[in-house]
Design a protein around this motif. Structure first.
Motif, PDB file in Angstrom:
ATOM      1  N   SER A  12       0.819  -1.219   0.000  1.00  0.00           N
ATOM      2  CA  SER A  12       0.000   0.000   0.000  1.00  0.00           C
ATOM      3  C   SER A  12       0.850   1.265   0.000  1.00  0.00           C
ATOM      4  N   ASN A  13       2.083   1.178   0.535  1.00  0.00           N
ATOM      5  CA  ASN A  13       2.967   2.354   0.568  1.00  0.00           C
ATOM      6  C   ASN A  13       3.408   2.809  -0.816  1.00  0.00           C
ATOM      7  N   PHE A  14       3.301   1.911  -1.802  1.00  0.00           N
ATOM      8  CA  PHE A  14       3.802   2.239  -3.140  1.00  0.00           C
ATOM      9  C   PHE A  14       2.718   2.146  -4.209  1.00  0.00           C
ATOM     10  N   GLU A  15       1.471   2.146  -3.775  1.00  0.00           N
ATOM     11  CA  GLU A  15       0.371   2.199  -4.724  1.00  0.00           C
ATOM     12  C   GLU A  15       0.368   3.559  -5.440  1.00  0.00           C
ATOM     13  N   LYS A  16       0.159   3.528  -6.725  1.00  0.00           N
ATOM     14  CA  LYS A  16       0.086   4.734  -7.550  1.00  0.00           C
ATOM     15  C   LYS A  16       1.393   5.526  -7.551  1.00  0.00           C
ATOM     16  N   VAL A  17       2.485   4.864  -7.207  1.00  0.00           N
ATOM     17  CA  VAL A  17       3.815   5.470  -7.316  1.00  0.00           C
ATOM     18  C   VAL A  17       4.455   4.949  -8.604  1.00  0.00           C
ATOM     19  N   LYS A  18       4.886   5.856  -9.463  1.00  0.00           N
ATOM     20  CA  LYS A  18       5.521   5.471 -10.732  1.00  0.00           C
ATOM     21  C   LYS A  18       7.024   5.327 -10.498  1.00  0.00           C
ATOM     22  N   ILE A  19       7.548   4.140 -10.775  1.00  0.00           N
ATOM     23  CA  ILE A  19       8.960   3.862 -10.538  1.00  0.00           C
ATOM     24  C   ILE A  19       9.653   3.648 -11.879  1.00  0.00           C
TER      25      ILE A  19
ATOM     26  N   TYR B 275      -1.980   9.772   7.634  1.00  0.00           N
ATOM     27  CA  TYR B 275      -2.932   9.578   6.541  1.00  0.00           C
ATOM     28  C   TYR B 275      -3.561   8.184   6.586  1.00  0.00           C
ATOM     29  N   SER B 276      -2.723   7.164   6.725  1.00  0.00           N
ATOM     30  CA  SER B 276      -3.215   5.786   6.688  1.00  0.00           C
ATOM     31  C   SER B 276      -4.191   5.487   7.813  1.00  0.00           C
ATOM     32  N   TYR B 277      -3.991   6.157   8.961  1.00  0.00           N
ATOM     33  CA  TYR B 277      -4.749   5.811  10.160  1.00  0.00           C
ATOM     34  C   TYR B 277      -5.994   6.675  10.379  1.00  0.00           C
ATOM     35  N   TRP B 278      -5.979   7.935   9.909  1.00  0.00           N
ATOM     36  CA  TRP B 278      -7.048   8.847  10.295  1.00  0.00           C
ATOM     37  C   TRP B 278      -7.680   9.631   9.153  1.00  0.00           C
TER      38      TRP B 278
ATOM     39  N   ASN C  66     -12.189   2.276   4.974  1.00  0.00           N
ATOM     40  CA  ASN C  66     -12.718   1.222   4.107  1.00  0.00           C
ATOM     41  C   ASN C  66     -11.938  -0.052   4.372  1.00  0.00           C
ATOM     42  N   LYS C  67     -12.318  -1.130   3.725  1.00  0.00           N
ATOM     43  CA  LYS C  67     -11.719  -2.432   4.021  1.00  0.00           C
ATOM     44  C   LYS C  67     -10.236  -2.510   3.670  1.00  0.00           C
ATOM     45  N   ASP C  68      -9.768  -1.631   2.800  1.00  0.00           N
ATOM     46  CA  ASP C  68      -8.351  -1.640   2.428  1.00  0.00           C
ATOM     47  C   ASP C  68      -7.531  -0.658   3.266  1.00  0.00           C
ATOM     48  N   GLY C  69      -8.183   0.152   4.071  1.00  0.00           N
ATOM     49  CA  GLY C  69      -7.483   1.178   4.845  1.00  0.00           C
ATOM     50  C   GLY C  69      -7.277   0.781   6.296  1.00  0.00           C
ATOM     51  N   LEU C  70      -6.550   1.623   7.022  1.00  0.00           N
ATOM     52  CA  LEU C  70      -6.251   1.361   8.435  1.00  0.00           C
ATOM     53  C   LEU C  70      -6.980   2.322   9.364  1.00  0.00           C
ATOM     54  N   ASN C  71      -7.994   3.033   8.837  1.00  0.00           N
ATOM     55  CA  ASN C  71      -8.818   3.913   9.665  1.00  0.00           C
ATOM     56  C   ASN C  71      -9.849   3.018  10.362  1.00  0.00           C
ATOM     57  N   LEU C  72      -9.446   2.418  11.474  1.00  0.00           N
ATOM     58  CA  LEU C  72     -10.220   1.358  12.116  1.00  0.00           C
ATOM     59  C   LEU C  72     -11.451   1.865  12.852  1.00  0.00           C
ATOM     60  N   SER C  73     -11.565   3.189  13.023  1.00  0.00           N
ATOM     61  CA  SER C  73     -12.734   3.782  13.667  1.00  0.00           C
ATOM     62  C   SER C  73     -13.739   4.323  12.656  1.00  0.00           C
ATOM     63  N   ASN C  74     -13.440   4.180  11.359  1.00  0.00           N
ATOM     64  CA  ASN C  74     -14.269   4.791  10.309  1.00  0.00           C
ATOM     65  C   ASN C  74     -14.472   6.283  10.589  1.00  0.00           C
TER      66      ASN C  74
ATOM     67  N   SER D  95       5.631  14.566   2.180  1.00  0.00           N
ATOM     68  CA  SER D  95       6.903  14.736   2.882  1.00  0.00           C
ATOM     69  C   SER D  95       7.283  13.516   3.714  1.00  0.00           C
ATOM     70  N   PHE D  96       6.328  12.590   3.916  1.00  0.00           N
ATOM     71  CA  PHE D  96       6.612  11.383   4.685  1.00  0.00           C
ATOM     72  C   PHE D  96       7.094  10.238   3.796  1.00  0.00           C
ATOM     73  N   PHE D  97       7.060  10.412   2.479  1.00  0.00           N
ATOM     74  CA  PHE D  97       7.351   9.291   1.577  1.00  0.00           C
ATOM     75  C   PHE D  97       8.759   8.735   1.768  1.00  0.00           C
ATOM     76  N   TYR D  98       9.726   9.600   2.029  1.00  0.00           N
ATOM     77  CA  TYR D  98      11.117   9.158   2.139  1.00  0.00           C
ATOM     78  C   TYR D  98      11.277   8.054   3.176  1.00  0.00           C
ATOM     79  N   THR D  99      10.449   8.081   4.233  1.00  0.00           N
ATOM     80  CA  THR D  99      10.555   7.059   5.279  1.00  0.00           C
ATOM     81  C   THR D  99      10.149   5.678   4.769  1.00  0.00           C
ATOM     82  N   ASN D 100       9.452   5.624   3.636  1.00  0.00           N
ATOM     83  CA  ASN D 100       9.064   4.324   3.075  1.00  0.00           C
ATOM     84  C   ASN D 100      10.216   3.608   2.388  1.00  0.00           C
ATOM     85  N   THR D 101      11.310   4.327   2.147  1.00  0.00           N
ATOM     86  CA  THR D 101      12.411   3.752   1.370  1.00  0.00           C
ATOM     87  C   THR D 101      13.463   3.063   2.238  1.00  0.00           C
ATOM     88  N   ILE D 102      13.058   2.650   3.439  1.00  0.00           N
ATOM     89  CA  ILE D 102      13.982   1.927   4.325  1.00  0.00           C
ATOM     90  C   ILE D 102      13.931   0.415   4.091  1.00  0.00           C
TER      91      ILE D 102
END
Length: 572
Positions: free
Chosen positions: A167-174, A472-475, A481-489, A191-198
């Motif tokens: 999910s971190n790289f969905e719709k990212v063109k590489i 973003y992913s959490y709130w 939705n079923k694919d997201g991590l917003n567990l409180s809707n 601005s948080f994307f760089y942290t995904n490249t670990i």
């Protein structure tokens, strides 16, 4: 009379020739069974001997120059694209693999690892340039092609089986630009994307012909080739008694600073008892949360104890789309009726936590427990107790009854005791204000299905933020939705706007602005009460005091203890 001497093999051949066809087949089957039984018996004896050495520490004692760690759990698959699923694998991968970027606990920042990067003026394209002379453990050169393979060919592949990483790289063109350059282009600035490249880079020359659907079970995961400071000496061992072990040696071709400790061994044990038996042979026991193990190591003068927390918490996620919990007054009552300080006293090595941003706000009215205020909030919401009934009803006569789900754990585990304590406390606290709590403990598969479908009123769940502090992913409402991590809707346009604006704040000079927006977001979430954050675990790292220059600070993952391993050394 002179006796003729008969050769044993001649006699055997004569005997075999005298057999009929059925007897020949029977003899062949018996011989095969006997051979396999002998090999299996030998292997069991060897495994038992190895197991005893590992579980008592005899093998490690014979090689005292090796830094040896012990953990409770098991090694499953040493592959950086799957290690989110097992913390022990993740710790080992930290030593074996390198990545585009890495987290530096000393500064609390994400910094370059194998590549420098630049950002386009529109803040959407990240260009990574691979450093010179980066080598795989087998001597092959690591290139941008390996990076492209890892992110594009594996992580973005439809058959890739780690949904969180995917999910971190969905719709990212590489795009692969050349042998040293690869670009990541986002739809919108983040601005948080760089942290995904670990993510550790995988070797294309070894794995290019492996179907992505088979990668999780490939033999590579037992004896991986990486580019980190250590490499495996042999495939990791898994023994019948529940222990596993990996032996690491220094990677002399490592591009960074070489550690002073040349050999490292990590052994896992099936229980606290087995680990305690082996402790005389161990130099480190990380991520301790078991009270009996902690107490035993505290009493051993050889160990120094470091305490730390990680960005994770246990919380009650309130499904704001259900009829009852759509009312903020009910959600507030649930929160105000819980005395978190009282709860954490009943638990071992837990610290109170009040917000999903890992903050303590116990002095603020919203986070102060008050039973009478909780009852008042329910009364204002139209929920009343009449005729000395136990639970409240609304004007339509509907019972104030809520369904809470939690994952099942083994009855002899620490987690089982923890969850049972929490559930017993909640049931008693909410019964006191007139709320009926129906608890369902679900097996893994049923729990995952309920999670995806948001089939609950209340979810008791542990959230691990890891290195990703992007809310973003959490709130964000799009993740309800079923694919997201917003567990409180949870949906709140102002919260969405704050989350989106933080993604547009780059560079260190905007850190203060980002923190201000985080505080505003926290206030929005606190006011709306879509979640009741309860506590965060306290962890301990017991290290032999003869090992110097260990730094434990700003930890975001247990593997961050190895960030300073290049400086560690033994003192005799």
């Amino acid at each position: 009379m002179k006796h003729q001497r008969i050769n044993f093999w001649q006699l055997l051949r004569r005997t075999f020739k005298s057999f009929n066809k059925r007897e020949e087949i029977s003899l062949l089957i018996f011989s095969v069974i006997f051979l396999f039984s002998a090999v299996f018996s030998y292997q069991n004896i060897a495994d038992s001997a190895d197991l005893e050495k590992i579980q008592t520490g005899q093998e490690v004692k014979s090689k005292s120059h090796i830094y040896s760690e012990g953990l409770i759990g098991e090694i499953k698959r040493l592959n950086p694209v799957f290690n989110d699923l097992n913390p022990i694998d993740k710790d080992i991968d930290t030593l074996v693999f390198s990545a585009l970027s890495k987290y530096d606990p000393e500064t609390g920042k994400f910094v370059s690892d194998i590549a420098d990067h630049s950002l386009s003026t529109d803040k959407k394209t990240y260009t990574f340039t691979i450093s010179d002379n980066i080598k795989w453990h087998d001597g092959e050169s690591l290139t941008a092609d390996d990076v492209f393979f890892t992110y594009h060919d594996v992580i973005q592949h439809p058959d890739f089986k780690n949904p969180i990483l995917k999910s971190n790289f969905e719709k990212v063109k590489i795009d692969l630009i050349d042998n040293k350059t690869v670009t990541f282009t986002l739809e919108y600035p983040n601005s948080f994307f760089y942290t995904n490249t670990i993510v550790g880079i995988l070797p294309k020359h070894i794995l290019k012909d492996v179907p992505v659907s088979d990668l999780g079970n490939h033999e590579f995961n037992k004896f991986p080739i990486g580019s980190g400071p250590y490499k495996l000496e042999e495939p990791y061992k898994t023994l019948a008694g529940g222990s596993s072990q990996v032996n690491l040696i220094i990677n002399e071709n490592y591009f960074g600073k070489l550690p002073k400790i040349k050999n490292l061994r990590i052994t896992t044990y099936p229980s606290v008892d087995f680990l305690i038996k082996a402790k005389t042979a161990l130099h480190g026991v990380p991520k301790i949360s078991e009270e009996d193990l902690l107490q035993n190591l505290r009493e051993d003068e050889r160990f120094r104890i470091y305490k730390y927390t990680l960005p994770r918490y246990t919380a009650l996620f309130l499904n704001t789309e259900t009829t009852i919990l759509a009312d903020k007054k009910v959600r507030l009552a649930l929160s105000k009726s819980i005395n978190k300080d009282d709860l954490v006293k009943k638990l071992k090595n837990m610290r109170r936590m009040d917000t999903p941003l890992m903050e303590l706000k116990q002095d603020e009215w919203l986070h102060k427990s008050n039973i009478e205020e909780a009852k008042g909030s329910l009364f204002d919401g139209g929920w009343k107790i009449e005729n000395n009934e136990k639970f409240r009803k609304n004007i339509q006569g509907k019972d104030l009854s809520l369904r809470l789900i939690s994952k099942a754990y083994s009855s002899d585990s620490k987690k089982y005791a923890e969850i049972k304590t929490v559930l017993d406390y909640l049931q008693k606290s909410w019964e006191e204000i007139g709320i009926e709590l129906k608890i369902e403990i679900l097996d893994d598969l049923t729990f995952k299905e309920a999670l995806v479908n948001r089939n609950y009123d209340i979810l008791l769940y542990g959230q691990d933020l890891g290195y990703n502090l992007d809310m973003y992913s959490y709130w964000h409402s799009t993740q309800a939705n079923k694919d997201g991590l917003n567990l409180s809707n949870y949906t709140n346009p102002k919260a969405d706007a704050l989350i989106e604006s933080m993604r547009n704040l780059f560079d260190s000079e905007n850190d203060e602005k980002k923190q201000d927006k985080l505080r505003q977001l926290q206030n929005e979430i606190s006011e709306d009460v879509p979640v009741i954050v309860l506590y965060t675990p306290e962890y301990f790292f017991a290290a032999d005091d003869r090992i110097k220059d260990i730094v434990i600070s700003n930890m975001m993952s247990a593997g961050d203890r190895f960030a300073s391993i290049a400086e560690w050394y033994f003192v005799k």
